[in-house]
Design a protein around this motif. Structure first.
Motif, short mmCIF file in Angstrom:
data_model
loop_
_atom_site.label_atom_id
_atom_site.label_comp_id
_atom_site.label_asym_id
_atom_site.label_seq_id
_atom_site.Cartn_x
_atom_site.Cartn_y
_atom_site.Cartn_z
N ARG A 180 0.82 -1.21 0.00
CA ARG A 180 0.00 0.00 0.00
C ARG A 180 0.85 1.27 0.00
NH1 ARG A 180 -2.31 0.71 4.45
NH2 ARG A 180 -1.66 -1.11 5.66
N GLN A 181 1.89 1.27 0.84
CA GLN A 181 2.73 2.46 0.91
C GLN A 181 3.50 2.68 -0.39
OE1 GLN A 181 1.01 3.70 3.70
NE2 GLN A 181 2.93 4.82 3.76
N THR A 182 3.91 1.61 -1.03
CA THR A 182 4.60 1.73 -2.31
C THR A 182 3.67 2.35 -3.34
OG1 THR A 182 6.06 -0.15 -1.86
CG2 THR A 182 5.75 0.46 -4.17
N GLY A 183 2.45 1.88 -3.38
CA GLY A 183 1.49 2.40 -4.35
C GLY A 183 1.10 3.84 -4.12
N LYS A 184 1.24 4.30 -2.88
CA LYS A 184 0.89 5.68 -2.55
C LYS A 184 2.08 6.63 -2.62
CE LYS A 184 -0.92 4.66 1.47
NZ LYS A 184 -1.56 4.88 2.79
N ARG A 185 3.27 6.09 -2.88
CA ARG A 185 4.47 6.91 -2.86
C ARG A 185 4.52 7.91 -4.01
NH1 ARG A 185 9.92 7.18 -1.20
NH2 ARG A 185 11.35 7.74 -2.88
N SER A 186 4.13 7.46 -5.21
CA SER A 186 4.22 8.33 -6.38
C SER A 186 3.25 7.87 -7.45
CB SER A 186 5.65 8.32 -6.96
OG SER A 186 5.93 7.06 -7.55
N HIS A 187 2.99 8.76 -8.39
CA HIS A 187 2.11 8.43 -9.50
C HIS A 187 2.69 7.28 -10.32
CE1 HIS A 187 0.27 8.99 -13.55
NE2 HIS A 187 -0.81 9.24 -12.82
N ALA A 188 4.01 7.27 -10.47
CA ALA A 188 4.67 6.24 -11.27
C ALA A 188 4.58 4.86 -10.62
CB ALA A 188 6.12 6.61 -11.50
N LEU A 189 4.56 4.82 -9.31
CA LEU A 189 4.50 3.53 -8.61
C LEU A 189 3.07 3.04 -8.40
CD1 LEU A 189 7.28 4.05 -5.91
CD2 LEU A 189 7.30 2.37 -7.78
N HIS A 190 2.11 3.93 -8.52
CA HIS A 190 0.73 3.56 -8.24
C HIS A 190 0.25 2.44 -9.16
CE1 HIS A 190 -3.72 3.99 -8.53
NE2 HIS A 190 -3.60 4.05 -7.21
N ALA A 191 0.47 2.58 -10.44
CA ALA A 191 -0.03 1.59 -11.39
C ALA A 191 0.57 0.20 -11.18
CB ALA A 191 0.19 2.07 -12.83
N PRO A 192 1.90 0.08 -11.08
CA PRO A 192 2.45 -1.27 -10.86
C PRO A 192 2.05 -1.87 -9.53
CG PRO A 192 4.20 0.39 -10.84
CD PRO A 192 2.98 1.06 -11.35
N PRO A 222 -10.61 7.23 -4.40
CA PRO A 222 -10.57 8.41 -5.27
C PRO A 222 -9.67 9.53 -4.74
CG PRO A 222 -12.81 7.60 -5.09
CD PRO A 222 -12.01 6.82 -4.11
N LYS A 223 -9.62 9.72 -3.43
CA LYS A 223 -8.80 10.77 -2.87
C LYS A 223 -7.31 10.50 -3.09
CE LYS A 223 -12.08 12.15 0.74
NZ LYS A 223 -12.32 12.26 2.21
N ILE A 224 -6.94 9.23 -2.97
CA ILE A 224 -5.52 8.87 -3.19
C ILE A 224 -5.17 9.00 -4.65
CG2 ILE A 224 -3.91 6.92 -3.17
CD1 ILE A 224 -5.26 6.05 -0.53
N VAL A 225 -6.05 8.53 -5.52
CA VAL A 225 -5.81 8.63 -6.96
C VAL A 225 -5.69 10.09 -7.37
CG1 VAL A 225 -6.77 8.17 -9.25
CG2 VAL A 225 -6.94 6.43 -7.45
N GLU A 226 -6.56 10.93 -6.84
CA GLU A 226 -6.53 12.37 -7.18
C GLU A 226 -5.24 13.02 -6.69
OE1 GLU A 226 -9.19 16.44 -6.41
OE2 GLU A 226 -9.83 14.51 -5.57
N ARG A 227 -4.82 12.66 -5.48
CA ARG A 227 -3.59 13.24 -4.93
C ARG A 227 -2.38 12.87 -5.78
NH1 ARG A 227 0.28 11.24 -1.77
NH2 ARG A 227 -0.90 9.38 -1.21
N LEU A 228 -2.30 11.62 -6.16
CA LEU A 228 -1.16 11.15 -6.94
C LEU A 228 -1.16 11.75 -8.35
CD1 LEU A 228 -1.05 7.41 -5.84
CD2 LEU A 228 0.56 9.21 -5.21
N SER A 229 -2.36 11.89 -8.91
CA SER A 229 -2.47 12.49 -10.25
C SER A 229 -2.02 13.96 -10.23
CB SER A 229 -3.91 12.39 -10.75
OG SER A 229 -4.29 11.04 -10.90
N ALA A 230 -2.32 14.64 -9.14
CA ALA A 230 -1.93 16.05 -9.01
C ALA A 230 -0.42 16.21 -8.92
CB ALA A 230 -2.61 16.66 -7.80
#
Length: 232
Positions: A180-192, A222-230
């Motif tokens: 979970r923390q890896t996926g929340k670290r950056s937009h680039a890491l979220h997808a993998p 949605p809040k996490i996805v929005e934050r990472l996209s920003a």
């Protein structure tokens, strides 16, 4: 006795004993914290003490050697990262008996720049709390090692997948936390990370499925996805 940066191990232990709370021990036990060598002092009390004591490597070794929960928390918080060695961490790991102590040690591992060598070694270790340390350190690194390249975490996702079937409570929770923390670290890491979470969620293995489904739930918030996209 008032503590200061000049306080000795004996001074600190004497002070901690004045703060002991039998009433708090039951609550700690409910959270799975080992209490057989605990004084019942909450982290909200030990954290200011750590800031007051400041860093001292020799004293930190002495605090750890007492075996007392609160002293070991202070040891991890007040050691001097530049003086911490792999041999020291290995010796500490041989005595890990609580998820809480492991998670405090993870901060020291990261601060001492030992994450790269310890994480793969400890992930392969069969001891429950040692393996937890690998994934707790990944989760900690994802938050605190700001300059670490994303490629490092992509590599560590392989360790997450490899150990996702370990059903031991303190391991599976740390594996899930690392994912979970890896996926929340950056937009680039979220997808993998999400891709791996979805793969695990579809697994026939009960533990891997739980890890995956829980991670998917958080990583699709949605809040996490929005934050990472920003931040992309």
């Amino acid at each position: 006795m008032a503590l200061s940066s000049a306080s000795t191990v004996d001074d600190i232990i004497a002070h901690l004993r004045t703060l002991a709370s039998q009433a708090n021990l039951a609550g700690m036990a409910r959270f799975g914290i080992a209490t057989d060598r605990a004084l019942g002092i909450p982290n909200a009390v030990t954290n200011p003490i750590a800031r007051l004591l400041k860093r001292d490597h020799t004293r930190a070794l002495g605090l750890w050697a007492t075996g007392i929960r609160e002293a070991r928390i202070l040891a991890a918080a007040t050691d001097e990262p530049a003086k911490v060695t792999r041999a020291q961490i290995d010796a500490m790991a041989a005595e890990f008996d609580s998820w809480e102590i492991v998670d405090h040690a993870a901060h020291l591992i990261c601060a001492a720049n030992l994450a790269h060598e310890i994480i793969p070694a400890y992930a392969a270790d069969e001891r429950e709390f040692v393996r937890r340390a690998a994934f707790s350190t990944i989760a900690t690194a994802a938050v605190h090692l700001k300059k670490e390249p994303d490629e490092t975490f992509l590599g560590w996702l392989g360790l997450v997948e490899a150990q996702a079937g370990d059903s031991r409570n303190f391991v599976k929770k740390a594996v899930n936390w690392a994912l979970r923390q890896t996926g929340k670290r950056s937009h680039a890491l979220h997808a993998p990370a999400l891709q791996l979470a979805e793969k695990l969620a579809a697994s026939t293995d009960k533990t891997a499925k739980w890890i995956g489904k829980d991670a998917v739930r958080e990583l699709t918030d949605p809040k996490i996805v929005e934050r990472l996209s920003a931040k992309a």
